[in-house]
Scaffold this active site. Structure first.
Site, mmCIF file in Angstrom:
data_model
loop_
_atom_site.group_PDB
_atom_site.id
_atom_site.type_symbol
_atom_site.label_atom_id
_atom_site.label_comp_id
_atom_site.label_asym_id
_atom_site.label_seq_id
_atom_site.Cartn_x
_atom_site.Cartn_y
_atom_site.Cartn_z
ATOM 1 N N GLY A 275 -4.653 1.810 -1.257
ATOM 2 C CA GLY A 275 -3.558 1.313 -2.087
ATOM 3 C C GLY A 275 -2.225 1.829 -1.567
ATOM 4 O O GLY A 275 -2.039 2.049 -0.365
ATOM 5 N N SER A 276 -1.320 2.083 -2.514
ATOM 6 C CA SER A 276 0.079 2.324 -2.144
ATOM 7 C C SER A 276 0.340 3.593 -1.347
ATOM 8 O O SER A 276 1.397 3.721 -0.739
ATOM 9 C CB SER A 276 0.939 2.344 -3.401
ATOM 10 O OG SER A 276 0.783 1.124 -4.073
ATOM 11 N N VAL A 277 -0.566 4.561 -1.367
ATOM 12 C CA VAL A 277 -0.341 5.761 -0.551
ATOM 13 C C VAL A 277 -0.147 5.331 0.907
ATOM 14 O O VAL A 277 0.636 5.920 1.657
ATOM 15 C CB VAL A 277 -1.514 6.770 -0.685
ATOM 16 C CG1 VAL A 277 -1.372 7.906 0.314
ATOM 17 C CG2 VAL A 277 -1.586 7.321 -2.104
ATOM 18 N N PHE A 278 -0.853 4.239 1.276
ATOM 19 C CA PHE A 278 -0.780 3.760 2.653
ATOM 20 C C PHE A 278 0.615 3.237 3.008
ATOM 21 O O PHE A 278 0.966 3.130 4.190
ATOM 22 C CB PHE A 278 -1.823 2.656 2.872
ATOM 23 C CG PHE A 278 -1.811 2.112 4.262
ATOM 24 C CD1 PHE A 278 -2.452 2.785 5.293
ATOM 25 C CD2 PHE A 278 -1.111 0.937 4.561
ATOM 26 C CE1 PHE A 278 -2.412 2.303 6.589
ATOM 27 C CE2 PHE A 278 -1.072 0.452 5.854
ATOM 28 C CZ PHE A 278 -1.720 1.135 6.875
ATOM 29 N N LYS A 279 1.422 2.918 2.012
ATOM 30 C CA LYS A 279 2.767 2.390 2.301
ATOM 31 C C LYS A 279 3.566 3.364 3.169
ATOM 32 O O LYS A 279 4.493 2.967 3.876
ATOM 33 C CB LYS A 279 3.510 2.069 0.994
ATOM 34 C CG LYS A 279 2.963 0.819 0.295
ATOM 35 C CD LYS A 279 3.584 0.634 -1.091
ATOM 36 C CE LYS A 279 2.968 -0.589 -1.796
ATOM 37 N NZ LYS A 279 3.281 -0.616 -3.232
#
Ligand SMILES: [Zn+2]
Length: 747
Positions: free
Chosen positions: A336-340
């Site tokens: 999810g957004s941690v990968f952003k």
């Protein structure tokens, strides 16, 4: 474990030739030890004399053969990075019988006695006494007192054919501490899981053997012919794990699992950004490696209680495998957004975006080749800067960042950040990541991948990649064994950090780090804030799309990755809660868990807090009311009121707080939060030490289970007495707390 095998005559001579002077010295030493210990000799003699005596002697001249008994090497210990013992081996005993030497009329007595002393099934023992063999194991790894009871029993009842053999047992003094990482050993003392399995060869050493003459019935002939080949003890391991940091991870994860009724387990990693060392790795549910078969998860236990027969067996095995599994390296998940953070780092490095780029987020979301991705925020975020889309974790914003970077470049960085390869960590069972193949990876796949969806990586892959993105661009190979020491304490190997490559420039990396600070100070990660520290981070909320859930019952993996300090990142902490009962955002439930861990870990690793002028101006703080709040939310509230927090218990909710709400205290005073399972034994009233000497104060505090932090201008001066103390007398504090006492020379 001693194992009896039989060899022909010829081998004895060949082996005898191989004995060197050192071995002979060892043999002498061993005899001395046996005599001193006494017990060992007693057992060996009891067995041999009782068994061998009498008629059997007559065979020995004509029918002797050689018997080999393996002597197991001592298994090496496992230490944390500061020398605390995590796993060690100690002597235990294996109870064996020689059914051929047990008189028929004594069988029932043997079954009665051994079943009672050893807590084993009487019928099983009785059947064993009827077997046609001279060696049968009744129970392994019993403690010394139990072995002594067995021998007493045999002596008192004049039963021959019962013996206790020396064996080793593995002990894990910290119980479930990092259990999925440490693993455990099998009955035969070989590593079955975790570090115990991965480093089994190093830990186990080389076994030796005793070659002795035996007679036709397979019984030893005492002291007639015996040669010993020394065993070589295994090496010990020093881990990169820090016991204290691991404890903070374990405790906070345990609380988080209860707070949010997490259904599919949870994990937390503390990672050294500059080296790749794993400082702590916690997985829930976990197990006690002293009894690894015992299922610990309460919900699973309740389920098991309803099953029978084969169904029960299958479910039990499944539950065991599940609790032994190191989720952080074996179970890839959608980040999810941690990968952003990775999308951001790649696009900045390529110049595809910069600080002046703007991004629009509307209710309509963003449509790529007919596929629409909407923002998590209804109505959208409007026009935003790059910093704002990071703070807001804006989906359309990041889809556009990804599109600017392009399909080929995104792939290139995805690979360069190590997400297409195993990390190479020195632990067993590391899984590969799952991602789109080159042939299907187009703009639509790029859109979902840019926001951390439609692919899976392990928690360890993710934390090492993000650490590279914020830590100067350097991607390290994660590792968990720091050094190897032999049985004499010499260091035989030391593992240095392994730099895989520099993925982005230091300048870009610094920018990424600063943008992530905004998440904690201004954005979705506020609950991870710790006053005095510059912390960066990113929330993650990923819907579990590969499992089917009824509409409205969708499940998520919620996470938060935090790191500090911003200007020179040293430590990263990732917490993942897999399937909390209520659908929620990572920002709301995982961020405060990381914040609580950070507030303990950052001072512990020697990072000094730096306060802003505003923060320093106020000297007092008002204690907020946190009773009734979830433990981690209460922790965040107290922290943000400039209070130091001490949580007693591992429950989901705060049921009591000291001092009471509304009390005015000096800043950084400790507020104690008691969760519903707190133990009265953990807390104590601060004694009055004013007027005491340093020694008297130390004793008075020690008697209450407290420590002394003595402050004096000249600690060696004569006639020092206590003039001030904090906490003051009568204040309720947690055992083990240091009481700060100021001493002055009495005039
Ligand atoms: Zn948005």
């Amino acid at each position: 474990m001693k194992k009896a095998i039989f060899a022909g005559d010829g081998q004895g001579e060949k082996m005898a030739d191989g004995i060197n002077a050192r071995t002979k010295r060892r043999m002498v030493g061993l005899m001395a030890v046996l005599t001193l210990v006494g017990f060992g000799v007693l057992i060996v003699r009891l067995f041999t004399l009782q068994v061998v005596n009498g008629e059997t002697y007559q065979y020995q001249a004509t029918q002797q053969q050689l018997r080999e008994v393996e002597i197991s090497a001592g298994r090496g210990d496992i230490y944390d990075r500061n020398g605390n013992i995590i796993a060690k081996s100690a002597t235990a005993w294996t109870v064996v019988i020689s059914p051929n030497n047990i008189a028929k009329e004594k069988r029932a007595a043997v079954a009665d006695g051994l079943s009672e002393i050893l807590d084993v099934d009487r019928e099983t023992v009785l059947k064993a006494t009827e077997k046609d063999t001279s060696y049968w194991v009744i129970k392994r790894k019993v403690e010394r007192e139990v072995a002594e009871s067995v021998i007493d029993f045999a002596n008192k009842n004049k039963i021959s054919g019962i013996a206790c053999e020396e064996d080793v047992k593995r002990y894990y003094p910290y119980g479930s501490f990092a259990s999925a990482t440490i693993g455990f050993t099998n009955l035969d003392n070989s590593g079955a899981y975790g570090i115990e399995a991965y480093y089994n060869k190093l830990l186990s050493g080389t076994s030796g053997k005793i070659v002795s003459a035996k007679n036709a019935r397979g019984n030893d002939m005492p002291f007639k012919y015996e040669m010993m080949y020394e065993s070589e003890d295994g090496n010990s391991l020093v881990l990169t794990i820090d016991e204290t940091i691991q404890h903070y991870l374990d405790k906070n994860l345990e609380i988080a699992v209860k707070e949010h009724n997490v259904g599919n387990g949870a994990m937390a990693i503390a990672y050294s950004i500059k080296t790749g060392e794993i400082l702590g790795l916690s997985v829930k549910p976990d197990f006690d490696p002293n009894a690894p078969q015992a299922v610990t998860d309460e919900a699973t236990l309740a389920l098991l209680a309803t099953l029978e027969g084969d169904e029960y067996k299958a479910a039990l095995q499944q539950a065991q495998f599940r609790q032994w599994r190191n989720k952080a390296i074996s179970d890839p998940y959608e980040p999810g957004s941690v990968f952003k953070i990775i999308t951001l780092a790649s696009a900045l490095e390529e110049g595809a975006v910069n600080l002046n780029s703007t991004f629009s987020c509307t209710d309509a979301g963003v449509t790529i080749q007919g596929q629409t991705i909407t923002c998590w925020k209804r109505g959208g975020h409007g026009m935003q800067t790059l910093g704002e889309i990071v703070q807001h974790s804006c989906n359309p914003g990041f889809v556009n960042v990804g599109q600017s970077l392009g399909v080929a470049k995104f792939r290139e960085y995805f690979e360069a950040f190590g997400l297409m390869e195993r990390t190479g960590v020195d632990l067993p069972g590391e899984a590969e990541s799952l991602y789109h193949s080159d042939s299907v990876f187009g703009k639509v796949e790029l859109a979902s991948s840019s926001i951390g969806q439609s692919f899976k990586v392990t928690a360890l892959q993710l934390i090492s990649a993000v650490s590279a993105a914020v830590g100067g661009g350097y991607l390290y190979e994660p590792y968990i064994v720091k050094s190897v020491i032999d049985s004499d304490g010499n260091v035989v190997a030391e593992y240095e950090p392994t730099l895989k490559r520099q993925v982005i420039s230091e300048e870009t990396s610094h920018l990424v780090s600063e943008l992530c600070e905004g998440v904690v100070t201004l954005g979705s990660g506020k609950l991870a804030y710790v006053p005095g520290y510059r912390i960066g981070g990113k929330t993650g909320t990923a819907e579990k799309l590969d499992k089917h859930f009824a509409p409205g019952q969708e499940k998520y993996a919620l996470s938060f990755l935090g790191f500090a300090p911003i200007d020179d990142p040293q430590i990263a902490i990732l917490v993942v809660l897999d399937e909390p009962a209520e659908a929620n955002y990572g920002s709301i439930i995982a961020a405060p868990v990381v914040g609580a861990i950070m507030s303990d870990v950052l001072p512990y690793i020697g990072l000094e807090p730096h306060y802003t002028e505003d923060e320093l101006e106020e000297v007092s703080a008002k204690v907020p009311n946190v009773v009734g709040q979830l433990t981690h939310d209460a922790h965040a509230s107290a922290r943000n009121a400039y209070l130091t927090v001490n949580v007693v218990g591992t429950g989901a909710k705060v049921v009591r707080q000291v001092p009471e709400a509304g009390t005015s205290v000096s800043k950084w005073s400790t507020i104690i939060l008691y969760t519903e399972d707190y133990d009265d034994k953990d807390i104590v009233e601060t004694p009055d030490v004013l007027g005491m000497s340093i020694e008297e104060a130390r004793e008075a505090l020690a008697a209450a289970g407290l420590e002394l932090e003595a402050i004096a201008e000249d600690p060696d001066a004569e006639g020092l007495i206590a003039v001030a103390q904090a906490p003051s007398k009568g204040e309720v504090i947690v055992k083990g707390t240091a009481v700060r006492v100021e001493f002055e020379v009495k005039e």
